[in-house]
Structures are given as structure tokens and as C-alpha cells.
Design an enzyme around this catalytic site. Structure first.
Site, PDB file in Angstrom:
ATOM      1  N   GLN B 122       2.052 -23.413 -22.839  1.00 37.21           N
ATOM      2  CA  GLN B 122       3.314 -22.674 -22.866  1.00 37.21           C
ATOM      3  C   GLN B 122       4.431 -23.574 -23.395  1.00 37.21           C
ATOM      4  O   GLN B 122       4.738 -24.591 -22.771  1.00 37.21           O
ATOM      5  CB  GLN B 122       3.654 -22.210 -21.444  1.00 37.21           C
ATOM      6  CG  GLN B 122       4.976 -21.476 -21.317  1.00 37.21           C
ATOM      7  CD  GLN B 122       5.343 -21.228 -19.846  1.00 37.21           C
ATOM      8  OE1 GLN B 122       4.892 -21.954 -18.974  1.00 37.21           O
ATOM      9  NE2 GLN B 122       6.143 -20.221 -19.594  1.00 37.21           N
ATOM     10  N   GLY B 123       5.032 -23.198 -24.519  1.00 36.47           N
ATOM     11  CA  GLY B 123       6.093 -24.010 -25.114  1.00 36.47           C
ATOM     12  C   GLY B 123       7.468 -23.398 -24.883  1.00 36.47           C
ATOM     13  O   GLY B 123       8.046 -22.781 -25.781  1.00 36.47           O
ATOM     14  N   SER B 125      10.067 -25.148 -22.360  1.00 39.83           N
ATOM     15  CA  SER B 125      11.041 -26.225 -22.119  1.00 39.83           C
ATOM     16  C   SER B 125      11.204 -27.117 -23.349  1.00 39.83           C
ATOM     17  O   SER B 125      10.259 -27.330 -24.108  1.00 39.83           O
ATOM     18  CB  SER B 125      10.587 -27.093 -20.947  1.00 39.83           C
ATOM     19  OG  SER B 125      10.603 -26.355 -19.767  1.00 39.83           O
ATOM     20  N   SER B 156       2.312 -28.613 -20.303  1.00 41.39           N
ATOM     21  CA  SER B 156       1.036 -28.905 -19.652  1.00 41.39           C
ATOM     22  C   SER B 156      -0.110 -28.566 -20.592  1.00 41.39           C
ATOM     23  O   SER B 156      -0.063 -27.557 -21.300  1.00 41.39           O
ATOM     24  CB  SER B 156       0.881 -28.082 -18.376  1.00 41.39           C
ATOM     25  OG  SER B 156       1.911 -28.383 -17.482  1.00 41.39           O
ATOM     26  N   GLU B 239       4.504 -13.653 -13.903  1.00 38.76           N
ATOM     27  CA  GLU B 239       4.234 -14.756 -12.981  1.00 38.76           C
ATOM     28  C   GLU B 239       4.748 -14.421 -11.579  1.00 38.76           C
ATOM     29  O   GLU B 239       4.196 -14.851 -10.577  1.00 38.76           O
ATOM     30  CB  GLU B 239       4.935 -16.005 -13.499  1.00 38.76           C
ATOM     31  CG  GLU B 239       4.522 -17.270 -12.808  1.00 38.76           C
ATOM     32  CD  GLU B 239       5.136 -18.493 -13.475  1.00 38.76           C
ATOM     33  OE1 GLU B 239       4.544 -19.546 -13.373  1.00 38.76           O
ATOM     34  OE2 GLU B 239       6.205 -18.375 -14.098  1.00 38.76           O
ATOM     35  N   SER B 356      13.376 -24.691 -11.035  1.00 38.25           N
ATOM     36  CA  SER B 356      13.777 -25.676 -10.021  1.00 38.25           C
ATOM     37  C   SER B 356      14.341 -24.960  -8.785  1.00 38.25           C
ATOM     38  O   SER B 356      14.711 -23.789  -8.836  1.00 38.25           O
ATOM     39  CB  SER B 356      14.845 -26.615 -10.597  1.00 38.25           C
ATOM     40  OG  SER B 356      16.059 -25.914 -10.753  1.00 38.25           O
TER      41      SER B 356
END
Lengths: 330, 389
Positions: B122-123, B125, B156, B239, B356
Site C-alpha cells: 500500500q503506497g 504515506s 510494508s 479496514e 496514529s
């Protein structure tokens, strides 16, 4: 698996809230008014008997719904009275010779229990003077267990001294007359049922939720530095955490109500106390100086909530600690 | 309201438990990426990967409750969904393509995900866009074919992935949400540089990605040009509907490990630790309670509101507390440090990634409690003043 309250349940809670708000407005505490009429009306509306068996004129509602009603009572600072009248006193009455009739008659005799509510482990033998009674309001009948009999005192046969002169509905009850009703106990009940602690947890959640609702409304309209207070992240994050604590506590309470195992009840109580502690903290911090006065209802919530938490602090309330993770998280 | 599983759910639980018991121990205990791929392939073989996908897309149309049952049982068997190489494809891209993808995109990309033949990363950030997703600067430059220039960060398994779904920005004056694009990038092509980032534990699960004129096929833009924000919101919403029963099982296993450690050293009843363990066990239970509520709402098609944010805050902070007390006890006895110290270090990141803690609190405050955003008051005051003038 369906871990939601359905629409019927939500309607029931709204009805309970409306009845409680109509009969027991928080102004009764501010003005120290006779609450007997209001509590009797709540009883006649069926809310105090909601979880009792049909043979005693009850509604046989499951514990999860009783907890939902208790939460609404907590919103109106009627939580301690609800726990006494919906769970504790009926528990004692069911151990008397004339159980069903007495429980049914309770609709006309809503009361306060003359017992130290803190240990949460026993109904001690009643003294003429008993400190740490919870939910004492003018106009209520007083119940106590003494010498293996149940004694019920009329509203004018007992007096009340708030704890440290400040306890609102928590403090010392002193018997000043003879009992109007006496019934021998055929079965003694030394243990406060786990259900009572769970219902009490629900009332604390209601009280905390009312604090959250009022604070959210306040910070949306109170301007400082050219902005509503609620735009500042320090305020937002504090209230978001309180919302989280309440949701966590309510989910734990609902879960324990469906399968009231000791560890699940203890878990719910622990979360309810955490939510209440946080509500106490934010209540004064975010309302500011006005909350430190008698000119605002905040102090009623603060005092009732903080003293109510003492019912959870005694040994035996949280049976979680000595056990293992496998037992708790089964 | 009930906690009883249906006969179908009970049967599924028994089946998956039996299936996991049949997976060879050396496959389950493997630590490498290829070992985890092997586990995913075993699950795919049993039909348990993408079980919740609709049958028309190759799944079993399992309810969120069933998906939660599978997650919980897999975690009990030592297979945590958070370490599955297929998780980005199964949980994020799949539902996104089902909602926004064209028929050719769906037919091309969904089957290899289910067969564990293509692994996704997953791109989202970037170096200057962490929590602020709308701050993406990676550029999609028009041409024949269009090309991507820029960097992605904290990606990741980018060093292992075959494909990357990414948010990139076309040229133009629009800012923030206006000209974002959700694109599918073939990772096996020239112009891609992947730099694994050594983490605090010495491992390298994250990567920095550099795109230098990387080709995006025109038909690999999902949901239409400059519509990427809406598509990305679907990805994030997908998600949000997953419970965290897998984490509940994982944390329970860790706490049982901690109990055994204490018992070995005769310290199970030590007052301070017992009190803290009491609290942390209650917190672990709350992950289960809230997950049950979430999957119940999702199964009924109800809005889940800010519940996913509440659950994220609960599991991340609870796991940090488990690791904290675990490390403390391991340090005192000089035992199991090789387990608790890396766990403690890894858990530090859990309140940062996947939104966050500060972002989750913002969401609860602004979407749940409807508190006004910063600047709202001034804008309103200015507007009122202007009207008065």
C-alpha cells in the site's frame, strides 16, 4: 452472535429516561425536595420492578435491559436509588416469609437500604445508626435487616446526615421510630448478588455519559480566544477519551449482563469506575470555576459519582487479580 | 441481543480449527516472508482466504461475524492476520476494486489475490504526508503512458510485493483532495527503487519507495481520473469493518505466556504485578467486547460510527501495556528477554501506524461527538461580522 441492543430495547431505554426525568428531575437534589412521590411514580411506571419475576408483579426483563434502565437512572443521579429498589431490597424481600406480596407492595414503598454500601460483600446486621448508606432521599421508606427479620420504617421514622455534610444522597441514616412492617427472614442473604454490582456499574456509566453530554454541549458554545472551546485539541482529545472509556465500560457491562460470570462482572465494574474517574476529572476541569459552586449541577454529579465508586473499592469486588489470564479471558 | 453463535458459525469454527490443526507445525512456525506466503496458500486452499468476499468475486459471502470467527481461530492457531502477506490485497484492495473497479480490473486483479499469486503493498504515506493523507505529493505525469515520480515511505512488504496500490497527484491547481488518483503500479518494472528501512528491532518490514518515471497503464487508474480521494476512503472504510478478535487471541496468548513466566518464578501473586495484570486483562477483554459490537453492527449493515477508532486506540495502547509489564517482569528475572524486549520495541509503533492515536482521537471528537474543527469559530465569527457590515 448479535451484540447490539435492538430498536425495542432502545425505545425501552428512552421511555425509562422520560419517566425518570419527569419524576425525578435533578432539581429535587438541589432543593432537597421530598422525592417519595417521584420514586413512587417511577415504581408505578414499572421501572423498579422491570427485572423482577412476574409472580412479584415484575416485568421479567433480562439483566441487560435492567442495566440499560439503570444507565438512564444514573444520568439523573437516581442510580443509587435504582440499585437499592430494583435489585438489593427485592433480594432481601425474596428471603422473607411473605416474599411475593412484599415485593409487589414495594411499588408503594420505594426506599433506601440501611446498610454500609461500601464493602459490596454483605448485608451487615442493621444498627440504629448506619453510615455509608447510598441513595437516601427525603420521602423514601427505609429497609434494614436485623435479628433475622426485615424491618421497614416510614419516611418520618428515620433521619439522614449527608457524609461530611456534603454527600448529597450518601451518608448516615439514624432510625428514630419503630418499624411499620416487620417480616421474618426465612433465608438470609449475606452476599450482594453480582447483578447488583453490575447494575451499579451501569448507573455509573449513565452518570459519566451525562457528564460527557453536558460537557460536549458546553464546549461547543463557550468561546475563549475567539473560538469555541471545543475546537481546541486538548479539549477534544479529553472528551474523546471519555467517550472511549464510556463505550468500553458499557460494552463490558452488556457482555457481563448476558452471562454474569464473576470475572466479567468484575471487569465491567473496573471499566465503569475508570470511566467515572475520568468523568469526575473532566467535569471540573472543562466546566471550570462554575463547577466548584452550588450554582451549577456539576457538583451533584461529582459528589454522587465519586462516593458511589467507593462501592467498588473493597476487597472482593474485583475477583480478577488472583486468577490467571486463561480464566479471565476464557 | 445474544452471544450464541449460530449453528453455521459453530460449524465454521470447528472446521477452521480442524483445518489449522492439519497444517504442519514447521509451516506454522516459519518466520520468513515465504513461510507466511505458504500459510496463506494453505488457507486459500481451504477457501478461508477472502472468505468474506462475495461469491461473485470468488469468496464465500461470509458475514463479518464469520470473518471474525476465522480470524480468532487462526490467531489461536498462531496465524495472526496482521502478518499475512495477503492482507493488503484481501482486506484493502479487494473491497476497493469491488466498489470502484472496472470489470476488466476486477477480472485481472482479484483472482490472483485469492490464489496468493500476486502480493500487494500500500503506497499511501510519504515523507511529508504521514497522518495527513491529503498532503500526498507523488506526481502522476500525463503522457503515453502516464508516469509516476516521487517517493513513498513506511511501505510494508514493498520489497516483496508484486504490485502496489498508491495515491498519486496529477498536475493542476487543485489542492488537498481534488486531484488525487488511486493507481495500480507493477512493482516489477524499471524506475522503482526499494530501500528497506532497518527498524528498531533490527528487522526491515518497512521500506522507502522511489518512483522515477514508473509507468501506470491508463486502465490501471481506479475509479476514474482525479477521483482518488473517494476511492481511498473506501479502502480505509473497508479496514474499519474488521473486528480485532485476532488481536484478542494474540494478546491472550501473550498474557498466558506471562502467567507461566511468573509462575516459574513463584511470583504469580506479587501484588503490584497482579493489580496491573488485572487491569490489562480487563482491557484485553474490552477488545473482544468492542469487536463483537463492531461485527454485529457490520453484519446488520449498521453504520459503525467511530467504533473502529475506539478499537484501534484500545488494542494499540493495551498491547503496549502488555509489553511494558512483560518486559519489566522479564528484566527482573532475566528470563524470556528475547521475546519481551523485541515485542516491547515493536509495540511502540502501534500507536503510530494505521492512524496514529492523535488522529483517532480527532475522529472520535469531530465525527463522533461533532465537536467543531479548529478555525471553525473564527470563520463563523468572520462570516457574522461580514454580514453585519
Amino acid at each position: 452472535v448479535d451484540f447490539r441492543f435492538d430498536d425495542d430495547a432502545l425505545d425501552l431505554f428512552r421511555s425509562a429516561h422520560d419517566s425518570l426525568e419527569r419524576c425525578l428531575p435533578t432539581s429535587r437534589l438541589r432543593e432537597n425536595r421530598d422525592a417519595g412521590v417521584g420514586w413512587r411514580q417511577v415504581a408505578r411506571d414499572g421501572w423498579l420492578h422491570a427485572g423482577l419475576p412476574a409472580s412479584a408483579g415484575g416485568g421479567e426483563l433480562p439483566l441487560s435491559l435492567v442495566c440499560g434502565i439503570a444507565r438512564e437512572a444514573g444520568e439523573l443521579i437516581a442510580g443509587d436509588g435504582f440499585v437499592s429498589n430494583a435489585v438489593l431490597i427485592p433480594t432481601i424481600l425474596t428471603g422473607t416469609a411473605d416474599a411475593d406480596n412484599l415485593v409487589a407492595a414495594m411499588a408503594e414503598l420505594p426506599g433506601v437500604l440501611i446498610a454500609d454500601g461500601r464493602p459490596a460483600a454483605a448485608f451487615p446486621d442493621g444498627q440504629d445508626e448506619q453510615a455509608w448508606c447510598f441513595g437516601a432521599e427525603p420521602g423514601l421508606w427505609a429497609y434494614r435487616v436485623r435479628d433475622q427479620e426485615l424491618q421497614v420504617f416510614a419516611p418520618e421514622s428515620w433521619s439522614f446526615e449527608p457524609l461530611a455534610g456534603l454527600g448529597i444522597t450518601t451518608g448516615t441514616i439514624r432510625v428514630t421510630g419503630m418499624p411499620d412492617v416487620v417480616s421474618p427472614l426465612t433465608r438470609s442473604s449475606n452476599l450482594v448478588p453480582g447483578e447488583a454490582r453490575l447494575v451499579h456499574a451501569a448507573t455509573l456509566i449513565g452518570s459519566s455519559n451525562r457528564v460527557l453530554t453536558d460537557l460536549v454541549a458546553y464546549v461547543k458554545t463557550r468561546n475563549q480566544f475567539g473560538e469555541p472551546l471545543g475546537t481546541f485539541q486538548a479539549i477534544q482529545h479529553g472528551l474523546a477519551m471519555l467517550h472511549l472509556r464510556i463505550e468500553v465500560a458499557w460494552a463490558a457491562t452488556a457482555y457481563a449482563a448476558l452471562q454474569p460470570a464473576e470475572t466479567d462482572i468484575a471487569t465491567a465494574c473496573l471499566h465503569a469506575r475508570a470511566a467515572a474517574r475520568m468523568a469526575d476529572q473532566l467535569l471540573t476541569q472543562f466546566f471550570g470555576a462554575i463547577s466548584m459552586t452550588w450554582e451549577h449541577d456539576a457538583h451533584l454529579y461529582l459528589k454522587t459519582s465519586r462516593l458511589g465508586q467507593s462501592r467498588f473499592s473493597a476487597a472482593g469486588t474485583h475477583a480478577v487479580a488472583p486468577t490467571t489470564s486463561r480464566e479471565v479471558l476464557a | 441481543m445474544n452471544l450464541d453463535e449460530t449453528a453455521e458459525e459453530q460449524q465454521l469454527r470447528a472446521e477452521i480449527r480442524s483445518y489449522v490443526a492439519g497444517i504442519p507445525g514447521d509451516v506454522l512456525s516459519g518466520r520468513t516472508f515465504q513461510d507466511k506466503i505458504a500459510v496463506d496458500k494453505m488457507l486459500a486452499g481451504g477457501g478461508y482466504l477472502g472468505f468474506h468476499w462475495p461469491t461473485e468475486f470468488g469468496g464465500q459471502s461470509g458475514t463479518p461475524t464469520m470473518a471474525a470467527v476465522i480470524d480468532e481461530e487462526l490467531a489461536l492457531g498462531g496465524i495472526t492476520s496482521s502478518s499475512s502477506p495477503s492482507r493488503f490485497g484481501i482486506n484493502l484492495l479487494g473491497p476497493t476494486l469491488m466498489e470502484h473497479g472496472t470489470r476488466p480490473q476486477i477480472e485481472r486483479f482479484l483472482p490472483p489475490i485469492l490464489r496468493v499469486e500476486e502480493i500487494w503493498c500500500q503506497g499511501f504515506s510519504e515523507p511529508d504526508a504521514g497522518s495527513d493523507l491529503a498532503g500526498v505529493r507523488c506526481a502522476l505525469v500525463d503522457g503515453d503512458p502516464p508516469r509516476v515520480y516521487g517517493s513513498k515511505l513506511w511501505t510494508s512488504q514493498a520489497n516483496q510485493a508484486d504490485w502496489c496500490f498508491a495515491l498519486v497527484r496529477t498536475e493542476g491547481n487543485s489542492r488537498r483532495h481534488g486531484n488525487l488518483n488511486f493507481v495500480l503500479i507493477d512493482m516489477k518494472q524499471p524506475g522503482i527503487q526499494v530501500r528497506p528501512i532497518q527498524q528498531i528491532t533490527g528487522n526491515a518490514h518497512f521500506n522507502e519507495l522511489h518512483f522515477d518515471g514508473v509507468i501506470v497503464q491508463p486502465d490501471h487508474i481506479v475509479g476514474g481520473r482525479n477521483n482518488g480521494w473517494r476511492v481511498a476512503m473506501t479502502t480505509l472504510a473497508a479496514e474499519r469493518t474488521y473486528g480485532q478478535l485476532s488481536r484478542f487471541s494474540q494478546y491472550r496468548t501473550e498474557l498466558e505466556k506471562l502467567d507461566r513466566l511468573l509462575e516459574r518464578h513463584g511470583a504469580l501473586q506479587a501484588d503490584e504485578w497482579a493489580a496491573r495484570l488485572e487491569q490489562v486483562r480487563a482491557d484485553v477483554m474490552s477488545i473482544r467486547h468492542l469487536s463483537l459490537l463492531l461485527v454485529s453492527k457490520a453484519s446488520a449493515g449498521e453504520d459503525v460510527g467511530v467504533l473502529p477508532s475506539i478499537i484501534k486506540l484500545c488494542w494499540s495502547t493495551t498491547h503496549q501495556r502488555i509489553a511494558e509489564i512483560g518486559l519489566e517482569i522479564a528484566t527482573v528475572f532475566g528470563d524470556e528477554l528475547d521475546f519481551w524486549f523485541p515485542l516491547w520495541l515493536e509495540s511502540r509503533a502501534e500507536t503510530i501506524y494505521a492512524g496514529s492515536s492523535q488522529i483517532q482521537l480527532n475522529i472520535i471528537a469531530q465525527r463522533g461527538l461533532r465537536l467543531p474543527r479548529h478555525g471553525h469559530g473564527r470563520a463563523e465569527a468572520l462570516s457574522t461580522a461580514t454580514k453585519k457590515e
